[in-house]
Design a protein around this motif. Structure first.
Motif, PDB file in Angstrom:
ATOM      1  N   MET A   1       0.918  -1.278   0.049  1.00 29.15           N
ATOM      2  CA  MET A   1       0.021  -0.051  -0.172  1.00 29.15           C
ATOM      3  C   MET A   1       0.886   0.931  -0.009  1.00 29.15           C
ATOM      4  O   MET A   1       1.950   1.314   0.916  1.00 29.15           O
ATOM      5  N   PRO A   2       0.552   2.278  -0.778  1.00 28.85           N
ATOM      6  CA  PRO A   2       1.186   3.463  -0.803  1.00 28.85           C
ATOM      7  C   PRO A   2       1.356   4.320   0.358  1.00 28.85           C
ATOM      8  O   PRO A   2       0.320   4.087   1.418  1.00 28.85           O
ATOM      9  N   THR A   3       2.398   5.160   0.768  1.00 33.43           N
ATOM     10  CA  THR A   3       2.132   6.032   2.065  1.00 33.43           C
ATOM     11  C   THR A   3       1.922   7.318   1.581  1.00 33.43           C
ATOM     12  O   THR A   3       2.327   7.868   0.540  1.00 33.43           O
ATOM     13  N   TYR A   4       0.841   7.937   2.111  1.00 35.56           N
ATOM     14  CA  TYR A   4       0.405   9.101   1.572  1.00 35.56           C
ATOM     15  C   TYR A   4       0.840  10.576   2.634  1.00 35.56           C
ATOM     16  O   TYR A   4       0.554  10.360   3.598  1.00 35.56           O
ATOM     17  N   LYS A   5       1.670  11.253   1.944  1.00 34.75           N
ATOM     18  CA  LYS A   5       2.262  12.075   2.714  1.00 34.75           C
ATOM     19  C   LYS A   5       1.374  13.290   3.383  1.00 34.75           C
ATOM     20  O   LYS A   5       1.551  13.720   4.554  1.00 34.75           O
ATOM     21  N   ALA A   6       0.350  13.595   2.666  1.00 39.44           N
ATOM     22  CA  ALA A   6      -0.953  14.428   3.394  1.00 39.44           C
ATOM     23  C   ALA A   6      -1.476  13.805   4.611  1.00 39.44           C
ATOM     24  O   ALA A   6      -1.597  14.473   5.417  1.00 39.44           O
ATOM     25  N   PHE A   7      -1.633  12.770   4.304  1.00 43.03           N
ATOM     26  CA  PHE A   7      -2.127  11.683   5.652  1.00 43.03           C
ATOM     27  C   PHE A   7      -1.198  11.934   6.825  1.00 43.03           C
ATOM     28  O   PHE A   7      -1.430  12.091   7.828  1.00 43.03           O
ATOM     29  N   GLU A   8       0.129  11.504   6.714  1.00 37.19           N
ATOM     30  CA  GLU A   8       1.107  11.558   7.426  1.00 37.19           C
ATOM     31  C   GLU A   8       1.440  12.980   8.283  1.00 37.19           C
ATOM     32  O   GLU A   8       1.572  13.140   9.209  1.00 37.19           O
ATOM     33  N   ASN A   9       1.373  14.115   7.231  1.00 35.69           N
ATOM     34  CA  ASN A   9       1.616  15.600   7.557  1.00 35.69           C
ATOM     35  C   ASN A   9       0.465  15.822   8.576  1.00 35.69           C
ATOM     36  O   ASN A   9       0.672  16.608   9.703  1.00 35.69           O
ATOM     37  N   LEU A  10      -0.618  15.652   8.270  1.00 31.64           N
ATOM     38  CA  LEU A  10      -1.817  16.023   9.093  1.00 31.64           C
ATOM     39  C   LEU A  10      -1.699  15.223  10.528  1.00 31.64           C
ATOM     40  O   LEU A  10      -2.132  16.015  11.797  1.00 31.64           O
ATOM     41  N   LYS A  11      -1.205  13.990  10.505  1.00 25.66           N
ATOM     42  CA  LYS A  11      -1.032  13.383  11.961  1.00 25.66           C
ATOM     43  C   LYS A  11       0.042  14.193  12.818  1.00 25.66           C
ATOM     44  O   LYS A  11      -0.113  13.839  13.888  1.00 25.66           O
ATOM     45  N   HIS A  12       0.962  14.915  12.253  1.00 25.01           N
ATOM     46  CA  HIS A  12       1.828  15.856  13.104  1.00 25.01           C
ATOM     47  C   HIS A  12       1.363  17.046  13.408  1.00 25.01           C
ATOM     48  O   HIS A  12       2.031  18.143  13.679  1.00 25.01           O
ATOM     49  N   HIS A  13      -0.020  17.326  13.088  1.00 20.84           N
ATOM     50  CA  HIS A  13      -0.757  18.624  13.466  1.00 20.84           C
ATOM     51  C   HIS A  13      -1.711  18.620  14.475  1.00 20.84           C
ATOM     52  O   HIS A  13      -1.841  17.593  14.832  1.00 20.84           O
ATOM     53  N   ASN A  14      -2.604  19.539  14.501  1.00 26.51           N
ATOM     54  CA  ASN A  14      -3.817  19.699  15.503  1.00 26.51           C
ATOM     55  C   ASN A  14      -4.849  18.560  14.871  1.00 26.51           C
ATOM     56  O   ASN A  14      -6.010  18.377  15.701  1.00 26.51           O
ATOM     57  N   ALA A  15      -4.691  18.227  13.624  1.00 24.20           N
ATOM     58  CA  ALA A  15      -6.021  17.395  13.069  1.00 24.20           C
ATOM     59  C   ALA A  15      -6.257  16.291  13.871  1.00 24.20           C
ATOM     60  O   ALA A  15      -5.119  15.500  14.382  1.00 24.20           O
ATOM     61  N   ILE A  16      -7.376  15.914  14.182  1.00 24.42           N
ATOM     62  CA  ILE A  16      -7.838  14.656  14.950  1.00 24.42           C
ATOM     63  C   ILE A  16      -8.370  13.545  13.810  1.00 24.42           C
ATOM     64  O   ILE A  16      -9.301  13.912  12.881  1.00 24.42           O
ATOM     65  N   LEU A  17      -7.631  12.428  13.836  1.00 24.50           N
ATOM     66  CA  LEU A  17      -8.118  11.416  12.968  1.00 24.50           C
ATOM     67  C   LEU A  17      -9.132  10.715  13.509  1.00 24.50           C
ATOM     68  O   LEU A  17      -8.873   9.967  14.538  1.00 24.50           O
ATOM     69  N   HIS A  18     -10.402  10.565  12.934  1.00 25.14           N
ATOM     70  CA  HIS A  18     -11.449   9.803  13.496  1.00 25.14           C
ATOM     71  C   HIS A  18     -11.675   8.521  12.823  1.00 25.14           C
ATOM     72  O   HIS A  18     -12.525   7.565  13.421  1.00 25.14           O
ATOM     73  N   ASP A  19     -11.247   8.382  11.613  1.00 24.13           N
ATOM     74  CA  ASP A  19     -11.386   7.114  10.855  1.00 24.13           C
ATOM     75  C   ASP A  19     -10.472   6.989   9.624  1.00 24.13           C
ATOM     76  O   ASP A  19     -10.203   8.044   9.153  1.00 24.13           O
ATOM     77  N   SER A  20     -10.141   5.790   9.196  1.00 26.55           N
ATOM     78  CA  SER A  20      -9.207   5.803   8.035  1.00 26.55           C
ATOM     79  C   SER A  20      -9.327   4.168   7.694  1.00 26.55           C
ATOM     80  O   SER A  20      -9.249   3.278   8.452  1.00 26.55           O
ATOM     81  N   VAL A  21      -9.308   4.196   6.357  1.00 26.76           N
ATOM     82  CA  VAL A  21      -9.332   2.719   5.646  1.00 26.76           C
ATOM     83  C   VAL A  21      -8.479   2.625   4.384  1.00 26.76           C
ATOM     84  O   VAL A  21      -8.583   3.879   3.590  1.00 26.76           O
ATOM     85  N   ALA A  22      -7.717   1.888   4.097  1.00 21.96           N
ATOM     86  CA  ALA A  22      -7.123   1.743   2.950  1.00 21.96           C
ATOM     87  C   ALA A  22      -7.875   0.554   1.959  1.00 21.96           C
ATOM     88  O   ALA A  22      -8.010  -0.801   2.575  1.00 21.96           O
ATOM     89  N   LEU A  23      -8.286   0.823   0.852  1.00 21.42           N
ATOM     90  CA  LEU A  23      -9.031  -0.021   0.109  1.00 21.42           C
ATOM     91  C   LEU A  23      -8.166  -0.896  -0.543  1.00 21.42           C
ATOM     92  O   LEU A  23      -6.909  -0.567  -0.699  1.00 21.42           O
ATOM     93  N   HIS A  24      -8.780  -2.096  -1.104  1.00 24.24           N
ATOM     94  CA  HIS A  24      -7.980  -2.923  -1.902  1.00 24.24           C
ATOM     95  C   HIS A  24      -7.053  -2.423  -2.919  1.00 24.24           C
ATOM     96  O   HIS A  24      -5.977  -3.067  -3.246  1.00 24.24           O
ATOM     97  N   SER A  25      -7.667  -1.474  -3.438  1.00 20.78           N
ATOM     98  CA  SER A  25      -6.996  -0.903  -4.524  1.00 20.78           C
ATOM     99  C   SER A  25      -5.583  -0.090  -4.276  1.00 20.78           C
ATOM    100  O   SER A  25      -4.818   0.426  -5.085  1.00 20.78           O
ATOM    101  N   GLY A  26      -5.653   0.365  -3.029  1.00 18.73           N
ATOM    102  CA  GLY A  26      -4.471   1.199  -2.481  1.00 18.73           C
ATOM    103  C   GLY A  26      -5.160   2.702  -2.239  1.00 18.73           C
ATOM    104  O   GLY A  26      -4.234   3.375  -1.544  1.00 18.73           O
ATOM    105  N   ILE A  27      -6.274   2.885  -2.592  1.00 22.07           N
ATOM    106  CA  ILE A  27      -6.850   4.254  -2.538  1.00 22.07           C
ATOM    107  C   ILE A  27      -6.937   4.353  -0.917  1.00 22.07           C
ATOM    108  O   ILE A  27      -7.372   3.243  -0.268  1.00 22.07           O
TER     109      ILE A  27
END
Length: 289
Positions: A1-27
């Motif tokens: 699965m690819p690593t998405y920089k936008a996702f990782e970047n938000l995790k290092h700010h004030n953003a609160i992650l409520h849910d996340s899922v990687a689909l079988h396609s990699g999206i």
């Protein structure tokens, strides 16, 4: 699965992650909220940001200063290698869809049988599109992303969203090919039999399309022509019918029935069953003569 920089970047700010899922396609899909934050994004992938609630005090840095314009049902499209800076001054709830050029190319090849040398997406900020709003509100919200029974819904949503981006916000803007008529009777029977035999599994649109040797786009539209339902609606209908039959005619534990019908959570199974039949599985079993 690819690593998405936008996702990782938000995790290092004030953003609160409520849910996340990687689909079988990699999206990847991610549900966030944020408040009082400053973020700059520069990524090697594409990000579609869908505003769910609030966002009125979200500001985007432009050549002419900070501009706002967010709100529910607005969207932002941040293409690969675009840089954007954001000042979040009040509440914001949003869903991100992360994808790569490869995902766009795969959609292009499956639907149009064409693959450009490169896909480029338009950068959009605080835009409105009724089709995008309808897709994410119908498919993505109010749906448990981690239920394997919902994987068909999520994969369908991602395909439809990327198809729409290619059509309207890319350098190619291909028109969708026409589809006339439904599936041939022998093909339809093969697909329906395959669905019935695999209800316990997390089905994807690609799985169903493969049984008919069609692209996901052509299959979904021809299936609807034949059955009057979208594939994900039909699959859920069959799961509910099988569950009802087993509850009435067997003494299997309700948890086992949930698993056999593609649900990996008894509570999610119960809620979905009640939404369809008006009573819970346990109430139905208790009412047996």
């Amino acid at each position: 699965m690819p690593t998405y920089k936008a996702f990782e970047n938000l995790k290092h700010h004030n953003a609160i992650l409520h849910d996340s899922v990687a689909l079988h396609s990699g999206i990847q899909l991610a549900a966030w909220s944020n408040n009082r934050d400053n973020i700059t994004q520069y990524c090697d992938h594409h990000t579609l940001s869908l505003y769910i609630a609030d966002g009125y005090e979200s500001y985007h840095k432009t050549a002419y200063g900070w501009k706002n314009g967010g709100g529910p049902d607005r969207f932002c499209l941040m293409p690969k290698e675009s840089e954007s800076s954001w000042d979040i001054r009040d509440d914001l709830s949003f869903v991100h869809l992360y994808c790569t050029d490869e995902h766009l190319r795969e959609i292009g090849e499956k639907i149009w049988d064409r693959s450009p040398a490169a896909f480029t997406l338009d950068e959009k900020t605080f835009s409105q599109d009724e089709r995008i709003t309808a897709l994410y509100r119908h498919f993505l919200l109010g749906s448990d992303w981690h239920q394997q029974a919902n994987q068909l819904t999520l994969s369908t949503a991602s395909t439809l969203l990327l198809t729409h981006l290619i059509q309207h916000y890319s350098n190619v803007q291909w028109r969708l090919p026409g589809v006339k008529g439904g599936l041939a009777p022998v093909v339809l029977r093969r697909v329906l039999d395959w669905i019935e035999a695999h209800l316990a599994q997390p089905l994807l649109l690609a799985d169903l399309a493969a049984q008919a040797a069609l692209s996901e786009y052509h299959f979904a539209r021809m299936f609807r022509q034949s059955m009057g339902l979208a594939p994900h609606q039909y699959v859920m209908q069959r799961r509910m019918a099988q569950a009802k039959r087993q509850i009435i005619n067997s003494d299997l534990p309700l948890t086992d029935i949930a698993l056999a019908c593609g649900f990996n959570s008894a509570s999610h199974f119960s809620n979905r069953f009640r939404a369809v039949y008006g009573i819970t599985p346990s109430q139905l079993r208790a009412s047996r003569p």
